[in-house]
Motif scaffolding. Structure first.
Motif, PDB file in Angstrom:
ATOM      1  N   HIS A   3      -9.952  36.425  53.837  1.00  0.00           N
ATOM      2  CA  HIS A   3     -10.728  35.229  54.138  1.00  0.00           C
ATOM      3  C   HIS A   3     -11.653  34.865  52.981  1.00  0.00           C
ATOM      4  O   HIS A   3     -11.672  33.741  52.521  1.00  0.00           O
ATOM      5  CB  HIS A   3     -11.572  35.422  55.397  1.00  0.00           C
ATOM      6  N   ASN A   4     -12.422  35.823  52.533  1.00  0.00           N
ATOM      7  CA  ASN A   4     -13.428  35.532  51.509  1.00  0.00           C
ATOM      8  C   ASN A   4     -13.370  36.500  50.338  1.00  0.00           C
ATOM      9  O   ASN A   4     -14.351  36.667  49.623  1.00  0.00           O
ATOM     10  CB  ASN A   4     -14.831  35.510  52.143  1.00  0.00           C
ATOM     11  N   SER A   5     -12.224  37.134  50.187  1.00  0.00           N
ATOM     12  CA  SER A   5     -12.004  38.024  49.055  1.00  0.00           C
ATOM     13  C   SER A   5     -10.829  37.517  48.250  1.00  0.00           C
ATOM     14  O   SER A   5      -9.926  36.884  48.782  1.00  0.00           O
ATOM     15  CB  SER A   5     -11.699  39.451  49.537  1.00  0.00           C
ATOM     16  N   THR A  13     -15.445  39.450  46.489  1.00  0.00           N
ATOM     17  CA  THR A  13     -15.782  38.943  47.823  1.00  0.00           C
ATOM     18  C   THR A  13     -17.029  38.081  47.685  1.00  0.00           C
ATOM     19  O   THR A  13     -18.070  38.577  47.258  1.00  0.00           O
ATOM     20  CB  THR A  13     -16.060  40.112  48.790  1.00  0.00           C
ATOM     21  N   TRP A  15     -19.956  35.223  49.262  1.00  0.00           N
ATOM     22  CA  TRP A  15     -20.631  34.817  50.496  1.00  0.00           C
ATOM     23  C   TRP A  15     -21.703  33.792  50.153  1.00  0.00           C
ATOM     24  O   TRP A  15     -22.118  33.685  49.004  1.00  0.00           O
ATOM     25  CB  TRP A  15     -21.245  36.038  51.209  1.00  0.00           C
TER      26      TRP A  15
ATOM     27  N   VAL D  26     -21.188  42.689  53.245  1.00  0.00           N
ATOM     28  CA  VAL D  26     -20.627  41.409  53.671  1.00  0.00           C
ATOM     29  C   VAL D  26     -19.728  41.700  54.863  1.00  0.00           C
ATOM     30  O   VAL D  26     -18.847  42.558  54.776  1.00  0.00           O
ATOM     31  CB  VAL D  26     -19.809  40.751  52.543  1.00  0.00           C
ATOM     32  N   ASP D  28     -17.017  40.063  57.138  1.00  0.00           N
ATOM     33  CA  ASP D  28     -16.136  38.892  57.156  1.00  0.00           C
ATOM     34  C   ASP D  28     -15.260  38.917  58.403  1.00  0.00           C
ATOM     35  O   ASP D  28     -14.913  39.980  58.905  1.00  0.00           O
ATOM     36  CB  ASP D  28     -15.264  38.902  55.894  1.00  0.00           C
ATOM     37  N   GLY D  70     -23.821  32.930  56.784  1.00  0.00           N
ATOM     38  CA  GLY D  70     -22.872  33.057  57.896  1.00  0.00           C
ATOM     39  C   GLY D  70     -23.454  32.801  59.268  1.00  0.00           C
ATOM     40  O   GLY D  70     -22.720  32.847  60.255  1.00  0.00           O
ATOM     41  N   THR D  79     -17.998  32.082  58.846  1.00  0.00           N
ATOM     42  CA  THR D  79     -18.007  32.370  57.406  1.00  0.00           C
ATOM     43  C   THR D  79     -18.678  33.731  57.181  1.00  0.00           C
ATOM     44  O   THR D  79     -19.284  34.283  58.096  1.00  0.00           O
ATOM     45  CB  THR D  79     -18.746  31.252  56.637  1.00  0.00           C
ATOM     46  N   PRO D  80     -18.551  34.300  55.991  1.00  0.00           N
ATOM     47  CA  PRO D  80     -19.012  35.678  55.795  1.00  0.00           C
ATOM     48  C   PRO D  80     -20.518  35.843  55.977  1.00  0.00           C
ATOM     49  O   PRO D  80     -21.309  35.026  55.509  1.00  0.00           O
ATOM     50  CB  PRO D  80     -18.591  35.996  54.356  1.00  0.00           C
TER      51      PRO D  80
END
Lengths: 368, 368, 368, 368
Positions: A3-5, A13, A15, D26, D28, D70, D79-80
């Motif tokens: 997703h965010n990596s 990653t 954020w 983080v 996620d 997030g 979101t993260p």
């Protein structure tokens, strides 16, 4: 899952939202004992920073990066590197309109339809602000790649007006507000963007990124191809709608005899390719030639022209962006594209080492 | 890691070389209790199969797929599905030249530089034969997506000669040897390819794939974007050099006012977009409009014209492909592109369900 | 994601049910130019094969492995290796009872509750038959590790009756039907298992696996620890309920002064640890000492004693396994445990190389 | 890859060293629209925080967590989520000895052998301080699981002195400094730890964690088993040397007839298991019973007794830890073990939803 990596062995990653307290990223997998400090990262962030010319968004922030972990006495330790930037320019403005109305061509509505909630302030997670962390991580990737690999980018088209390859000068890129390698084109673009800015409109752009000094052998068939990962990385940048490698879509118009890069030998045993239609990648693996990729950035949807839209209640409304406005978001995408290329290459360099412990930095023939 | 796997929750791992005993794949993550048999997969393989017209490679094999696991009494069980195709047309021919000489524009040399070894027979792992397993896995993905999602593809350009959008007829795609939606273009292409075949040359092509019926909300910011994964999937197909979504590179030539897709409301609470420049994806998330992607396939490097090359010993030589020859590999890439689109969508459908257990199949406004 | 895959850079994906046409796996990430043939794999499969003594299940099949891809002229090519075993002993028996009734302590019911469907024939996907592919993949892992790393396993307890460490002789492992390193214990176990077999009951066991010759430095903090991955790998084996490293649960009963492994230096610059309470792993990273792990296998739930159970319709019933019966499934878990240790080590060897390109095969002090 | 990340769909990435400016993580994959604030996380951190009794390390810091992304207006956005804790108690002390000498039984030496560099201050990345972020992420996981799932932990053995199951009272866990559920044992332990503290020694411990209210069906064969992931998660905690599920190693001493959990039906269609030897997991999938796991923590190697060691130069030396000292690190591992259980369950809940969109929260028979 990703997703965010992004990346596998060199893994980033990110954020943070545009108007939250900070944005940041974790860079995992960096080899130990590489010299690294904020001074290695800051210049690349400065290059991407908004507010530097009248042609990009006027948001003003220093984007000062801090390394919070993974570096000890000036050297990486092999543990995760946390990078951190405070958000300082979160203007307290009236967000009531943007909170309720979805801008055409903007991620507002898809975030809402997916999640039923979104941080609408300044675009929240979908803001181009996230790309600052890509640039920061890209600076770390450059250190992993070492000085032999040089990564550069340039804006090659604005609104369909292309640079002239004959007029290409890398030195020019540093001289104008557009990262434009063709001085004549830069002059034309300046005029055009001033008009667009006055009209409250925006325009798309194409960016080219090039990596010199990449050894042959990076990339892994079939789904871990270098170009496949590069396509994913570049397409994940905000507003990007197209990616091509080497001749790209142009190759679809060529015959096989025109497109093939013929080969001769260099005296040192490396291959002397006679052309680079392939953009440095064959079968998903680097050839040793420069890696060349281009990506298309659509015009920003935040424009001063009123457009038909809908709101959260499902009512038909009009929207018109006010305030800070970016006539060509593609300009600031240049350092971001460079960063993604650096990240993909660093990841593949580590992957290559894993499977090929005796990998030579430059492959020669005969191979053994 | 993803050397030979694609997707996350709907995950495909392929294996096999062109001239080994068989090729196959493992499809993991398929939900249970979906009706599935070989008859659901075979028609898509038949569509991709070589030897069906004089414009594609004349390799002749039935490509008969077998399901070896994961299906019980006609239903999927939630366990991995192994698909298997025997290689039956491995002609015992003389490979001595191809074993030693690297064709320009071909993965021969990069495999050699990376691994120091390669199965050169018929291209080995880099052969387009691998794409048969993508098509097979894509057929499973279609079952996961269900009948509401329709995925189609067409060849839209050969060698720079584009179809006329005004003449687009999906029915035409089934009628000619090119998957061409424009009957006039198909006639021109036939003539051109006959000439190229005679000349022993090849030509590039552009394919468009479209998915109708995709609900809004698929895709995940920032690095698990639907378009990012689609770019990776399409770019991983053999010989692909460019990928674009919606207007793609064309968007880079537009102004923001021209590019934004304005919105009105449908009576059922879904959004009525007034155009689809975005190709159905905003911020990496599906809008509910058709997903539209195009990809460029370079002309095959296996041509009958002699070209300057090098051999394994680092000697300068000439190569000239003999035997079976494919004047336009882009033709057979149509069903492969469809399959990759199906796989990406199935993966994202499962991913969306995981994070949004109450995800509606069609999102409406107001969202809550 | 990892439904049916294990490992990251050395990555194994298995598929197949007990009574389907075949079982198989794909081994991805194997470095190129390693000599590999079926003859390297078959002996390990033969060791695991059922029907070899009266103490294990009497299923009779040759378990003949075939390499279908990834090896060319006797050498690995760096592409995925597909391994394949036909199922030949799928007796056509009456499955109506097992189809409807859930055996206590068996995965029957959880598969049903999760998926609403299961291939009940011979346990389907939950059958220990899947472990044949682990053993096959483990044989490939041994080749990646090279001859310096020796991996062995032994049964150290049956039903609470432990081997005497003083009587440990690796040579004994090859001499009895239990992989027992203590000849006196083997004699006791034989007697006990004959009784259990007569009684139609079963018993649990503990297996120890040991790897000698592992260089220091394998493993990666914090979540990619060598012991963490080893715990996952061993716990994933059918019927395993506990895993420990080094002194394991015994360490919880020690004081710090008793547990710490004191250090002296070897003349060659390697560390001479004075004991191995740690089982060769500190902070998730190998120390250079032997890696020692143990895992507990519960008694099989397929026993001839009637037990209270329920059926698919939610009715209270009794079940009693008939036919082939395995009094101690732990015996055949010995080669499986060895295989998982080999796979984890091979994966971490590749991971270590990626991040430490100059990794010495044996680390010495001073490090630089 | 998973150097510093754990979980797949609920994914935690941690960073930070003991004496750097901060630690963080983080998280996620968290579903949107879950109420979350620092107040949901802080109590769990307070529970883990050092300096709360004389039996744990005297480091004093508030461990105040901040949510940096997030969460918007009190709700998660999908979101993260970045969590951040400043390090405030980095005493400027003399680290010259620990910088040069490797403590026996400590990760000092393996980090050095692997990376050739380490942040030695307070253990750097290998410090138990990292577990604060696990606890913070675990608090988020609890919110994802919802109030139906209750996760608790207790210390069940110190140095081989076990609690009496008959005296188990969850209320007692809150009353003593050991998270001990047996008041009599707590009294004995207090005495013993005072002695150990005086002697400058340490002792190992065993922790039990239990999750009630887990629906059946979580977990995925074969390598994504719930117990396999739980084993990995618990084994990744600092100083853990063993993990078991349900009866664990005890099951290896049982017969099949004693070990199988017989089944009757509850009136509501759920299964009434008559015992829980399995610890709530069969075939890697949750049964609907409480999930029960135990893990063994070795005694800390930082003790006041001098021990034979080596230094960075390869010289034989003695080391003796000075200053703050933790006689039983297992105590603070209780909230960490709970957190890992919560994280594994949250991850599998999301994974289950992906493959089983119609997954009932409580599975009943007949399943369909």
């Amino acid at each position: 899952m990703s997703h965010n990596s992004f990346g596998h062995l060199f893994r980033v990653t990110t954020w943070g939202e545009s108007h939250g307290p900070a944005i940041g990223c974790v860079v995992d997998g960096v080899p130990p004992r590489i010299a690294l400090s904020e001074a290695d990262i800051q210049p690349w962030l400065d290059k991407r920073r908004p507010g530097q010319s009248k042609f990009v968004t006027q948001r003003q922030e220093p984007d000062q990066v801090r390394i919070l972990s993974g570096v000890f006495e000036g050297l990486t330790t092999g543990t995760p590197i946390a990078l951190h930037i405070e958000n300082t320019d979160q203007r307290s403005k009236d967000y009531s309109e943007i909170a309720e109305r979805f801008r055409p061509g903007h991620a507002d509505i898809t975030y809402e339809l997916k999640y039923g909630i979104r941080d609408y302030r300044g675009g929240g997670r979908s803001s181009a602000r996230e790309t600052a962390m890509r640039v920061a991580a890209g600076a770390v990737a450059r250190k992993v790649l070492g000085p032999e690999v040089r990564i550069r980018g340039a804006l090659v088209s604005i609104g369909g007006d292309w640079v002239d390859p004959a007029g290409w000068d890398w030195a020019a890129v540093e001289e104008n507000a557009f990262f434009c390698p063709d001085r004549a084109a830069a002059a034309r673009w300046e005029e055009r963007l001033l008009e667009l800015r006055k009209a409250g409109d925006s325009v798309g752009a194409v960016i080219e990124v090039v990596a010199d000094g990449v050894p042959p052998g990076l990339g892994a068939p079939i789904y871990g191809k270098l170009d496949s990962d590069l396509a994913a990385g570049l397409m994940s940048i905000n507003a990007v709608k197209g990616v091509e490698i080497g001749d790209g879509f142009g190759a679809a118009a060529l015959t096989g005899s025109a497109n093939a890069d013929e080969m001769r030998m260099n005296p040192d045993g490396t291959v002397a390719y006679q052309s680079n239609h392939a953009g440095g990648i064959l079968g998903g693996i680097s050839t040793g030639q420069p890696i060349v990729a281009r990506f298309a950035v659509k015009p920003t949807s935040s424009i001063l022209t009123p457009r038909a839209a809908v709101d959260r209640q499902g009512r038909e409304v009009e929207v018109q962006t006010k305030g800070r406005h970016d006539p060509c978001v593609g300009i600031r995408a240049v350092p971001v594209g460079e960063a993604m290329l650096a990240i993909v290459l660093a990841d593949h360099l580590l992957r290559h080492r894993a499977q090929n412990p005796d990998a030579p930095s430059v492959a020669r023939l005969p191979r053994n």
